[in-house]
Every structure is written in structure tokens, then in C-alpha cells.
Scaffold this active site. Structure first.
Site, PDB file in Angstrom:
ATOM      1  N   GLY A 133      -5.219   4.605  -2.487  1.00  0.00           N
ATOM      2  CA  GLY A 133      -4.962   3.196  -2.209  1.00  0.00           C
ATOM      3  C   GLY A 133      -5.629   2.756  -0.928  1.00  0.00           C
ATOM      4  O   GLY A 133      -6.521   3.435  -0.398  1.00  0.00           O
ATOM      5  N   ASN A 134      -5.221   1.614  -0.424  1.00  0.00           N
ATOM      6  CA  ASN A 134      -5.729   1.123   0.852  1.00  0.00           C
ATOM      7  C   ASN A 134      -4.600   0.468   1.636  1.00  0.00           C
ATOM      8  O   ASN A 134      -3.456   0.418   1.170  1.00  0.00           O
ATOM      9  CB  ASN A 134      -6.907   0.159   0.644  1.00  0.00           C
ATOM     10  CG  ASN A 134      -6.541  -1.031  -0.224  1.00  0.00           C
ATOM     11  OD1 ASN A 134      -5.615  -1.760   0.076  1.00  0.00           O
ATOM     12  ND2 ASN A 134      -7.273  -1.197  -1.333  1.00  0.00           N
ATOM     13  N   HIS A 135      -4.923  -0.052   2.815  1.00  0.00           N
ATOM     14  CA  HIS A 135      -3.884  -0.532   3.728  1.00  0.00           C
ATOM     15  C   HIS A 135      -3.538  -2.016   3.553  1.00  0.00           C
ATOM     16  O   HIS A 135      -2.811  -2.569   4.367  1.00  0.00           O
ATOM     17  CB  HIS A 135      -4.310  -0.302   5.179  1.00  0.00           C
ATOM     18  CG  HIS A 135      -4.452   1.149   5.553  1.00  0.00           C
ATOM     19  ND1 HIS A 135      -3.363   2.002   5.561  1.00  0.00           N
ATOM     20  CD2 HIS A 135      -5.525   1.888   5.898  1.00  0.00           C
ATOM     21  CE1 HIS A 135      -3.771   3.213   5.923  1.00  0.00           C
ATOM     22  NE2 HIS A 135      -5.082   3.180   6.130  1.00  0.00           N
TER      23      HIS A 135
END
Length: 400
Positions: free
Chosen positions: A208-210
Site C-alpha cells: 500500500g501507500n501512505h
């Protein structure tokens, strides 16, 4: 549409005043701040205490507070409201409004009001049909006031016909719809994407990412407040929309987002792609949890479909497509390349090199670049304010 709006509710002497309690409750439930002003006769039908309790504000019915002699400033009250509703509006009060007669606080507030005024008549059939009443209604509408038509049914006298005050639910819906019709994005269907995507490795783990989704949700809320019909496609996020009118579709992966975007994009006037969609996803997803072993773990990745580019290829004439570019170097160059390669009308550039910009923060610092390469750079702002700046540009593009 009523979230945060300041509503002056005028209540006149009519048996229909009992409905004012429900009307106040519904307005407050819709997020409005309600200030009740009553005629002296109205207090014989419903108590100020009831309406004060429901509105959580003092109710005014006299020019002066008897216990202190303090003036209830009708000018300040008239300037306070975003809208004024007189419900029930009796034949007597409508006659005073039409002629400019000021013999009570409510009519003084009416003459001082700078906001739109709505009136919901309530009276018996013969009074409603009388030529004088009908003339007063025409005159009031000629002044720019908005009639909320009465209903037909059994009246207090036992007669059956027109003159029943519109039901509180009908008044709230009428007010909401009328406010919405006057907004700059009324009748505009807009698609917004927000948040990250999670690309599964196995049933437990993902890539995923932030992204928090804050910017996308701020945009969806701002667009809804400007009258747009908003569909929000949201990746995994804890964010919540302010407006119940926003149609939210929850997705998990880039493939899920692609599917939903392809389904909804053809029907919208504009699309704002704010989501941080994964560029790569695991080539295979393990059906079982991958056990930990000594040494490293190699995961083969494959490219995801470029959703923004795909929509740019499908964009019809008149549609507006907005993309985001979060960069760390050569920011403006990369943003312009993305704008042109993906057939965008506007790109919103932000850089992780700017303090307070990017993921998770409540603030952002953006530069807007349109397809004519006109550039507007803004200072660091709260994401709600950034969303407003973007929407102003979007309105401009939709008018072209």
C-alpha cells in the site's frame, strides 16, 4: 445543503404553529443553526420554551426583553441569517409584509433581512382564496420572496381544500432544493477518487501507500457544498464525508478502482482523480498466508492499468478530467508531462519537498496547471481551503 446554514424561522399566530416544533427539529438535524422569532399571537399556540429547547437558542417575540429592557436588535437578526422562513405565514402577517407594516419584531426582522425569504402560508380555505390574500402573495413574490405552496386537505375549520401549511419535511426539502439550484455546480455530476489502494500479497498482507484520503474527501465535501452530485470512490481510509448526499463506493485494490471508474465515468461532467493508486501489484496472490522463512522474500510485481490515462483516452468533448501529481524532483516538468500524456484538463501538483504538503497532513501546498499551461501557485493551506481553490478552477473549466 443546510449544513452550517443560519436559518431565521418566523412563526405566526396560526394553529399550524404546532408544526414549527417539528420544523425546528428537522432543520437542526440537518445541521442548520435556527433562530426563532415569533409574533406575540404565535405564543398562544406554541410556547417559546418549546422552540427554544429544540433550537438551543433563545426565542424572540418582543422588541425589548421585559426583565431587563434590553433591545432585541431586529437589524442584527435580519443580517444574521443565510435564509429566513416564515412558517406558518398567516394571512395577517403576509398582509403586513406586503404593505411594509412593522408592528411587531417578526415583521421588523423581515424588512431588515438581506437573505432569501421563504414563506409557507397557513389559513382557512376562504381566507386563502380571497382576492386580497392572493394579491399579497403576488406582491411578496414580486419582492423576491419565495412561496412554499400550501397543501390541500382537511382544515381546522372542518372545511376541505387549500390552505394547509406544507409539512415540515416538505419545507426542509423545498429549502434544500432551492438553495442547491442557486449553487454554481447544480446539476453537475462529478466523480472523485480518494485514498490509497491495497494490493494483496496473501490473505493477510498487502502493498500500500501512505495516502490518508484527506485531500480527496475534502474535495468531495467542497464539491457537494457547491451543489454537485458527487460520487466518491474511496480506497481503505478512516475518513468520513460531511454530506449524506455523497454517494460513496468503497474499494480495495487498483483493479477495483478501475472497474468502478469505468462504470461511472461516462455519466459524469467531471472527474477528479485524487486517489493514490498503486502503480504495481503482485503478479500472483497466495491463497494461504506466506510463512516466514530464513532469508529474503521475492515478490514479482506487474504494472496496474493506468486509470487516469485510460479515462483520458475515453474522455468525451465537454468532460473535465483532473489529475494529481505528487513529486519529489523536477516537479513541474513531470506534472506537465503527465498533464499532456494523459489528456488532462488540469493537474494539481504538490511536492514532498514542501513542508506540510503530501500524505496524512491536514495541510497542502499546490500548484494548478491547466491544459493551456496557465499556472497558479498557492501558499500552504488547510486541505479544505485547497479543495475550495481547486473547485473554483474546476467551475471555470466546466464553463468553457
Amino acid at each position: 445543503m443546510l449544513e452550517g446554514k443560519k436559518i431565521i424561522l418566523g412563526v405566526c399566530g396560526s394553529i399550524a404553529a404546532y408544526k414549527s416544533a417539528t420544523l425546528v427539529r428537522l432543520l437542526v438535524k440537518a445541521g442548520a443553526h435556527v433562530q426563532v422569532v415569533m409574533t406575540p399571537d404565535a405564543t398562544n399556540f406554541i410556547t417559546p420554551l418549546t422552540l427554544s429547547t429544540l433550537s438551543k437558542r433563545p426565542v424572540y417575540s418582543e422588541y425589548f426583553k421585559p426583565e431587563t429592557g434590553e433591545w432585541n436588535n431586529h437589524v442584527e437578526l435580519g443580517l444574521w441569517g443565510d435564509a429566513m422562513i416564515i412558517a406558518p405565514a398567516s394571512a395577517n402577517t403576509m398582509a403586513k409584509m406586503a404593505s411594509g407594516l412593522v408592528d411587531n419584531l417578526l415583521t421588523a426582522v423581515y424588512l431588515s433581512a438581506k437573505c432569501p425569504v421563504y414563506f409557507a402560508p397557513a389559513m382557512d380555505l376562504d381566507m386563502w382564496k380571497h382576492e386580497a390574500t392572493q394579491k399579497n402573495i403576488v406582491d411578496l413574490q414580486g419582492f423576491g420572496n419565495v412561496l412554499i405552496p400550501p397543501g390541500s386537505g382537511e382544515l381546522a375549520s372542518g372545511l376541505h381544500g387549500e390552505g394547509r401549511m406544507a409539512e415540515p419535511e416538505e419545507i426542509v426539502d423545498f429549502l434544500s432544493d432551492d438553495i442547491k439550484k442557486k449553487l454554481p455546480l447544480y446539476n453537475q455530476k462529478i466523480l472523485v477518487t480518494a485514498g490509497p489502494t491495497y494490493e494483496a500479497i496473501d490473505p493477510v498482507r498487502f502493498i500500500g501507500n501512505h495516502s490518508s484520503g484527506k485531500m480527496g474527501f475534502a474535495l468531495a465535501d467542497e464539491l457537494a457544498s457547491l451543489g454537485a452530485d458527487v460520487t466518491l470512490i474511496a480506497g481503505p481510509t478512516a475518513q468520513v464525508s460531511k454530506y449524506q448526499s455523497i454517494k460513496r463506493i468503497n474499494i480495495t485494490s487498483a483493479a477495483d478502482m478501475l472497474q468502478q471508474c469505468l462504470e461511472h465515468f461516462p455519466a459524469v461532467n467531471a472527474c477528479v482523480m485524487c486517489a493514490a493508486v498503486a502503480d504495481y501489484t503482485p503478479a500472483t496472490v497466495s491463497a494461504q498466508k506466506i510463512k516466514k522463512h530464513d532469508g529474503g522474500l521475492n515478490i514479482e510485481l506487474k504494472k496496474t492499468t493506468d486509470i487516469l490515462k485510460t479515462l483520458g483516452q475515453q474522455k468525451r468533448e465537454g468532460q473535465v478530467l483532473v489529475g494529481f501529481a505528487l513529486e519529489t524532483n523536477n516537479e513541474e516538468q513531470y506534472a506537465i508531462e503527465k498533464l499532456q500524456k494523459k489528456n488532462l484538463d488540469l493537474i494539481v501538483l504538490n511536492s514532498l519537498n514542501d513542508a506540510g504538503a503530501g500524505f496524512k497532513n491536514d495541510t497542502n501546498k499546490v500548484t494548478l496547471i491547466d491544459r493551456d499551461l496557465h499556472k497558479t501557485t498557492f501558499e500552504l493551506k488547510n486541505k479544505t481551503e485547497v479543495a475550495h481553490d481547486i473547485c473554483i478552477k474546476l467551475i471555470e473549466l466546466l464553463k468553457k
